[in-house]
Scaffold this motif. Structure first.
Motif: not given
Length: 165
Positions: A52-71, A86-93
């Motif tokens: 893949x050309x990039x480590x993270x898409x904007x959605x992956x980066x958002x989900x990742x931040x939420x996961x770190x914060x969740x822990x 919040x995850x659903x809203x990220x996927x929607x918009x």
């Protein structure tokens, strides 16, 4: 939370840091960037291997931040539902995914906004309901419904975005 590389403000910043590490041939640093930002090791390995050309898409980066914060926060019960909204809203918009990743925005801050609304909108619980569960004292409740919570989430994360438009 972000001990080695600091908090990134966007997927683009994550990708720039990963690209710099790739140029240096430092695969371990790329794996550390991924770990600190909640990005799956498999995705980091795909990036390292050139799949893949990039480590993270904007959605992956958002989900990742939420996961770190969740822990760190360890939300439970209704707070887990709010996290899912919040995850659903990220996927929607796509704007929401970008906003979640921003510095200064956090799961903790979003939950605080929901609780602030809850405290301001408490209402007494009906006496017959209290009697049915054996409670003899006054109880108030201010838990927002799903639609209201999604509205609060959107306002919390996109507030500055709307003001800057």
């Amino acid at each position: 939370m972000y001990e080695k590389f600091g908090e990134f403000d966007s997927a683009a910043e994550i990708n720039r840091a990963a690209a710099a590490q790739r140029a240096e041939g430092d695969d371990e640093a790329i794996l550390m960037i991924a770990e600190e930002n909640g990005i799956d090791k498999e995705d980091a390995l795909d990036y390292i291997n050139g799949d893949v050309g990039e480590l993270a898409s904007p959605l992956m980066a958002a989900y990742g931040k939420l996961e770190v914060e969740r822990k760190v926060l360890e939300p439970y019960e209704i707070m887990e539902d709010w996290l899912q909204y919040i995850r659903i809203r990220c996927a929607e918009d796509p704007r929401m995914a970008l906003a979640v990743r921003r510095k200064g925005k956090s799961l903790k801050g979003c939950i605080a906004a929901i609780l602030e609304w809850s405290m301001k909108h408490q209402r007494p619980v009906d006496k017959e309901i209290l009697k049915a569960v054996g409670i003899t004292y006054r109880v108030t409740l201010g838990i927002p419904g799903m639609g209201r919570v999604k509205q609060i989430i959107t306002e919390y994360y996109l507030r500055e975005e709307a003001a800057g438009s």
